[in-house]
Design an enzyme around this catalytic site. Structure first.
Site, short mmCIF file in Angstrom:
data_model
loop_
_atom_site.label_atom_id
_atom_site.label_comp_id
_atom_site.label_asym_id
_atom_site.label_seq_id
_atom_site.Cartn_x
_atom_site.Cartn_y
_atom_site.Cartn_z
N HIS A 79 -24.89 -30.36 8.09
CA HIS A 79 -24.44 -30.89 8.44
C HIS A 79 -24.33 -30.83 10.03
O HIS A 79 -23.22 -30.91 9.81
CB HIS A 79 -23.36 -31.56 7.96
CG HIS A 79 -22.89 -32.91 8.38
ND1 HIS A 79 -22.32 -34.24 8.11
CD2 HIS A 79 -23.48 -33.57 9.64
CE1 HIS A 79 -22.88 -35.47 8.29
NE2 HIS A 79 -22.75 -34.92 9.76
N ARG A 103 -27.34 -39.26 6.21
CA ARG A 103 -26.36 -38.89 5.16
C ARG A 103 -27.16 -39.43 3.74
O ARG A 103 -28.12 -40.05 3.61
CB ARG A 103 -25.25 -40.52 5.36
CG ARG A 103 -24.74 -40.70 5.89
CD ARG A 103 -23.55 -39.97 6.49
NE ARG A 103 -22.78 -40.32 6.90
CZ ARG A 103 -22.89 -39.30 8.66
NH1 ARG A 103 -23.08 -38.65 8.63
NH2 ARG A 103 -21.31 -40.13 8.90
P1 NDP Z 1 -27.31 -47.05 14.86
O1 NDP Z 1 -26.30 -48.17 14.07
O2 NDP Z 1 -27.03 -46.94 16.20
O3 NDP Z 1 -28.57 -47.88 14.26
C1 NDP Z 1 -28.90 -48.16 12.94
C2 NDP Z 1 -29.92 -48.25 12.50
O4 NDP Z 1 -30.36 -48.22 10.93
C3 NDP Z 1 -30.65 -49.29 13.11
O5 NDP Z 1 -31.53 -49.30 14.09
C4 NDP Z 1 -30.23 -50.56 12.33
O6 NDP Z 1 -30.99 -51.84 11.64
C5 NDP Z 1 -30.86 -50.03 10.80
N1 NDP Z 1 -30.08 -50.10 9.65
C6 NDP Z 1 -28.71 -50.88 8.99
N2 NDP Z 1 -29.46 -51.10 7.78
C7 NDP Z 1 -30.50 -51.38 7.08
C8 NDP Z 1 -30.44 -51.83 6.81
N3 NDP Z 1 -29.84 -52.36 5.77
N4 NDP Z 1 -31.95 -51.85 6.61
C9 NDP Z 1 -32.82 -51.32 7.10
N5 NDP Z 1 -32.19 -51.08 8.86
C10 NDP Z 1 -31.39 -50.68 8.84
O7 NDP Z 1 -27.21 -45.44 13.93
P2 NDP Z 1 -27.21 -44.56 14.97
O8 NDP Z 1 -29.22 -44.21 15.13
O9 NDP Z 1 -25.82 -44.28 15.91
O10 NDP Z 1 -26.55 -43.74 13.40
C11 NDP Z 1 -27.60 -43.06 12.49
C12 NDP Z 1 -26.75 -42.51 11.09
O11 NDP Z 1 -27.63 -41.12 11.35
C13 NDP Z 1 -25.20 -42.33 11.32
O12 NDP Z 1 -24.69 -43.84 10.80
C14 NDP Z 1 -25.09 -41.56 10.26
O13 NDP Z 1 -24.91 -41.21 9.54
C15 NDP Z 1 -25.73 -40.63 10.87
N6 NDP Z 1 -25.65 -38.94 11.84
C16 NDP Z 1 -25.84 -37.84 11.40
C17 NDP Z 1 -25.68 -36.79 12.51
C18 NDP Z 1 -25.89 -35.54 11.17
O14 NDP Z 1 -25.04 -34.77 12.09
N7 NDP Z 1 -26.40 -35.13 10.50
C19 NDP Z 1 -24.99 -37.23 13.35
C20 NDP Z 1 -24.42 -38.08 13.63
C21 NDP Z 1 -25.05 -39.42 12.98
P3 NDP Z 1 -30.80 -52.58 12.85
O15 NDP Z 1 -31.18 -51.97 14.63
O16 NDP Z 1 -31.65 -54.02 12.75
O17 NDP Z 1 -29.08 -52.89 12.99
#
Ligand code: NDP
Length: 309
Positions: free
Chosen positions: A272, A224
Site C-alpha cells: 500500500h 482497493r
Molecule cells: P475519484 O473519485 O476522483 O474517481 C473515481 C473514478 O471511478 C471516477 O471516474 C468514477 O466515475 C469511477 N467510478 C466510480 N464508481 C464507478 C462505477 N460503479 N462504475 C464505473 N466507474 C466508477 O477517485 P480518485 O481517482 O481520486 O481515487 C481512486 C481510488 O484510488 C480511491 O478511491 C482509492 O481507493 C484509491 N487510492 C489508492 C492509493 C494507494 O496508495 N494505493 C492512494 C490514493 C487513492 P465518474 O467519473 O463517472 O464519477
C-alpha cells in the site's frame, strides 16, 4: 478565530502541523489548529479514519469534515456524519500514483524482469514492442485514473478509460456503463484499477470480467483490494489467463503472511505504497476548503454520499 480539529493518527501530527500552519497563513486564515478542541468549539475537522473522532453527532457547529485520504469507503457509511465531507485530491498524491502506475506498466511492457532477474548467460535478443502496440485500460477516470491514463498516453500507449458517467479525457478513449466495461476490457493487455470501493465496484474483477481479457493480460491494482475477487484472480493466474498481477492493496492489510499472493511467482505485492497524500500540497487543499467555507463558497472535492465516493 477558526477552530480546526486535527483528528488523524498521532504520527500525522508532526508531518502536517507546520505545512498546515504555513498554508493557513498563506491563505490569510486565522486558525487555531489543535488535537483537543471540544466538539462544541470545532469549526472544521481534518480527518482520517485513524483518528479518534468516530461519532460526529456532537460537532454541531462543524462546517465540514476535510479528509486527508482519497478513498472514503470507511467513512462514507457513517450515519452520524451529516456535515459536508470533502476527500483529498492532492497534486503530490496524484504525481506519486502516476509514477507507480507508469513504472509498473513499463516493467510489464518491456518485460524488464527477464533481464533484471536473469542469472544464466543466455543471449536471447527478443526486441521489446513499442507502447503503441500495447493496449492499456484504466478502470476509474477520476483524479488519479485520468492523470495515469494521460501519462501513459503521452508515452504512446493506446489507453481506454472507464467511468460511471460519460466523460471526455483528452488523449484517451473513454467508455462508461456496463457495455462500456465489456468494450474496455476486451483486448486490454494491461488493466489498471483506480476505482473507489463501493457496493457497485466490489469484486468488479471476477471470473466473468477476467475471461474478457486477452490471455496473459496483466492486472495492476493500486485502487482497493476488494475490487478483486481474489479466488477468481488466483485461478486465472494458475490457468495463464492472467500473466501477472501487481497488487498494492488488499482486503486485509497488512497482507497476512500466509496469504497465497505472497508466494505466487506471478504476483508482485507492494505494501500500500502506490501513493500517499503529501503534507505540503495537501495542506494547501485543506486551507483552500476552509477559505471557501468561511466565504460561503462551495467546497472542493465533495463526496457524493449516495454514490459512495
Ligand atoms: P475519484 O473519485 O476522483 O474517481 C473515481 C473514478 O471511478 C471516477 O471516474 C468514477 O466515475 C469511477 N467510478 C466510480 N464508481 C464507478 C462505477 N460503479 N462504475 C464505473 N466507474 C466508477 O477517485 P480518485 O481517482 O481520486 O481515487 C481512486 C481510488 O484510488 C480511491 O478511491 C482509492 O481507493 C484509491 N487510492 C489508492 C492509493 C494507494 O496508495 N494505493 C492512494 C490514493 C487513492 P465518474 O467519473 O463517472 O464519477
Amino acid at each position: 478565530m477558526i477552530n480546526v480539529l486535527f483528528s488523524t493518527a498521532d504520527s500525522d501530527w508532526g508531518d502536517y502541523h507546520d505545512p498546515l500552519i504555513a498554508a493557513f497563513d498563506k491563505a490569510g486564515l486565522d486558525v487555531a489548529l489543535s488535537r483537543d478542541h471540544t466538539p462544541e468549539e470545532t469549526d472544521y475537522i481534518v480527518f482520517t479514519p485513524k483518528g479518534p473522532v468516530e461519532d460526529f453527532t456532537l460537532y454541531t457547529r462543524c462546517k465540514a469534515v476535510l479528509g486527508l485520504w482519497a478513498g472514503v469507503e470507511t467513512i462514507v457509511t457513517n450515519e452520524t456524519l451529516t456535515q459536508p465531507l470533502a476527500r483529498m485530491v492532492d497534486d503530490g498524491l496524484t504525481r506519486g500514483m502516476v509514477e507507480w502506475v507508469v513504472g509498473h506498466t513499463m516493467r510489464h511492457h518491456l518485460n524488464l524482469d527477464s533481464h533484471v532477474l536473469a542469472t544464466d548467460p543466455e543471449w536471447d535478443p527478443v526486441k521489446p514492442p513499442l507502447a503503441k502496440d500495447r493496449t492499456v485500460t484504466i478502470l476509474g477516470l477520476g483524479a488519479l485514473g485520468a492523470a495515469c491514463g494521460q501519462a501513459l498516453a503521452r508515452l504512446g500507449f493506446p489507453v481506454t478509460g472507464w467511468s460511471r458517467n460519460a466523460k471526455e479525457v483528452a488523449g484517451l478513449t473513454c467508455r462508461h456503463g456496463e457495455d462500456g466495461l465489456l468494450a474496455a476490457l476486451a483486448g486490454a493487455q494491461i488493466v489498471v484499477l483506480l476505482l473507489p470501493l463501493t457496493p457497485q465496484t466490489e469484486d468488479i474483477i471476477n471470473a466473468r470480467t477476467l475471461a474478457l481479457l486477452p490471455e496473459g493480460a496483466v492486472i495492476l491494482n493500486p485502487g482497493r483490494g476488494a475490487l478483486i475477487d481474489d479466488e477468481a484472480l488466483l485461478e486465472a493466474l494458475d490457468s495463464g489467463q492472467i500473466g501477472h498481477a501487481t497488487l498494492d492493496v488488499f482486503r486485509e492489510e497488512p497482507l497476512p503472511a500466509d496469504n497465497p499472493y505472497w508466494h505466487d511467482p506471478k504476483v508482485t505485492v507492494t505494501p500500500h505504497i502506490a501513493s500517499t497524500t503529501r503534507p505540503e500540497t495537501a495542506a494547501e487543499v485543506i486551507a483552500e476548503n476552509i477559505r471557501r467555507g468561511e466565504a460561503g463558497e462551495r467546497f472542493l472535492h465533495l463526496v457524493d454520499r449516495s454514490a459512495g465516493y
